[in-house]
Design a protein around this motif. Structure first.
Motif, PDB file in Angstrom:
ATOM      1  N   LYS A  51      -5.998   4.513   6.497  1.00  0.00           N
ATOM      2  CA  LYS A  51      -6.848   4.808   5.339  1.00  0.00           C
ATOM      3  C   LYS A  51      -8.281   5.091   5.768  1.00  0.00           C
ATOM      4  CE  LYS A  51      -8.184   3.085   0.768  1.00  0.00           C
ATOM      5  NZ  LYS A  51      -9.589   3.505   0.914  1.00  0.00           N
ATOM      6  N   PRO A  87      -6.164  -3.282   2.327  1.00  0.00           N
ATOM      7  CA  PRO A  87      -5.664  -2.953   0.985  1.00  0.00           C
ATOM      8  C   PRO A  87      -4.759  -4.030   0.403  1.00  0.00           C
ATOM      9  CG  PRO A  87      -4.459  -1.709   2.645  1.00  0.00           C
ATOM     10  CD  PRO A  87      -5.555  -2.426   3.369  1.00  0.00           C
ATOM     11  N   ASP A 107      -2.740   2.368  -1.858  1.00  0.00           N
ATOM     12  CA  ASP A 107      -2.991   2.995  -3.153  1.00  0.00           C
ATOM     13  C   ASP A 107      -1.823   2.825  -4.112  1.00  0.00           C
ATOM     14  OD1 ASP A 107      -5.444   3.818  -2.218  1.00  0.00           O
ATOM     15  OD2 ASP A 107      -4.766   5.823  -1.652  1.00  0.00           O
ATOM     16  N   ALA A 126      -2.115   0.018  -6.731  1.00  0.00           N
ATOM     17  CA  ALA A 126      -3.081   0.097  -7.830  1.00  0.00           C
ATOM     18  C   ALA A 126      -2.444  -0.007  -9.212  1.00  0.00           C
ATOM     19  CB  ALA A 126      -3.911   1.372  -7.707  1.00  0.00           C
TER      20      ALA A 126
END
Length: 287
Positions: free
Chosen positions: A21, A235, A252, A255
């Motif tokens: 990332k 994350p 991601d 999320a």
């Protein structure tokens, strides 16, 4: 004799995913990042995919390439790098704790916050020893000795709530239906468990909410999940578990679960009303 292949640990996978990332955020391709480090592209790929470890000195140089200057972020990744190959206390139960469960305990031990949506069972971090033994025995085919060992593991996990300096922050939302479970062999089990929920709610780092039986529709109707949050830039990771099988959603892709959790939290009783409801249920079991 050839070296044994490196077994990717969950910490190494998280480090690799974070580095991927950061590389993307820096606008660099795999080849460009490798060239900047004086490496071949396959080495960079292996690090990002947790096939190859990275040394702390190389990690520091790579973070320079990516423009990561925040001391806290660099410190977090340095610790993750150094801890990637360490054995956890749970590995003494290697014959009992299966790899997916070991991965989760590792995540839990590193997390700064756990957000748990538990529609069926009280979360392990809040269980009494008796509740743990009864539920493990009821949903598995383990021997009595294995059940006892797994209950010990579950109790040991709870130390993260009182670890010195940085106790885990736990926000647990339980469906009220889970609090109506009955245990024929030991009727006092649920009353003691409800008392435990009330006691642990006094801890400043623990919040408990109850989803009432008469709740409005919410995203949690699709199933339970656990959202683990770590110091940035690592994350989030989501655990999805069913019948002994575990799947992880990372980066991601986690999320949507964070957004869903906020909606579940809004649909649940307030913290104050939740504690009142738990106390009412506990009082009812005394009669």
């Amino acid at each position: 004799m050839p070296n044994s292949p490196l077994v990717p640990t969950v910490r190494r996978r998280r480090l690799g995913a974070t580095l991927r990332k950061l590389r993307n955020d820096a606008g660099l391709t795999l080849d460009e990042a490798a060239t900047a480090m004086g490496w071949q592209s396959p080495k960079m790929s292996k690090i990002e995919n947790a096939v190859q470890a990275i040394r702390p000195n190389d990690l520091a140089a790579l973070l320079d390439v990516y423009g990561v200057t925040d001391p806290e972020a660099r410190g977090t990744l340095d610790r993750l790098c150094k801890d990637a190959g360490k054995r956890g206390w749970w590995q003494t139960y290697s014959g009992i704790v299966l790899p997916p469960y070991a991965d989760y305990i590792s995540l839990e031990s590193d997390a700064e916050q756990i957000c748990d949506w538990a529609p069926l069972l009280v979360p392990g971090l809040l269980q009494t020893a008796a509740y743990a033994r009864e539920t493990i025995a009821g949903i598995t085919t383990r021997t009595p000795e294995e059940v006892a060992a797994l209950a010990e593991v579950r109790m040991a996990r709870q130390s993260v709530l009182t670890r010195p300096g940085s106790p885990l922050e736990l926000w647990a939302i339980l469906h009220e239906a889970a609090l109506h479970q009955r245990f024929a062999a030991r009727p006092a089990t649920m009353r003691e468990q409800l008392r435990r929920l009330l006691d642990v709610s006094d801890m400043p780092n623990v919040t408990v909410q109850i989803m009432p039986l008469a709740s409005t529709p919410h995203p949690g109707l699709e199933g339970g999940f656990t959202l683990a949050r770590f110091p940035r830039p690592v994350p989030d990771v989501v655990l999805l578990e069913n019948l002994g099988r575990a799947a992880y959603v990372e980066g991601d892709n986690a999320a949507p679960f964070a957004r869903a959790y906020e909606r579940i939290r809004a649909a649940a009783l307030s913290v104050e009303d939740s504690l009142v409801r738990i106390a009412e249920l506990e009082e009812g079991l005394r009669k």
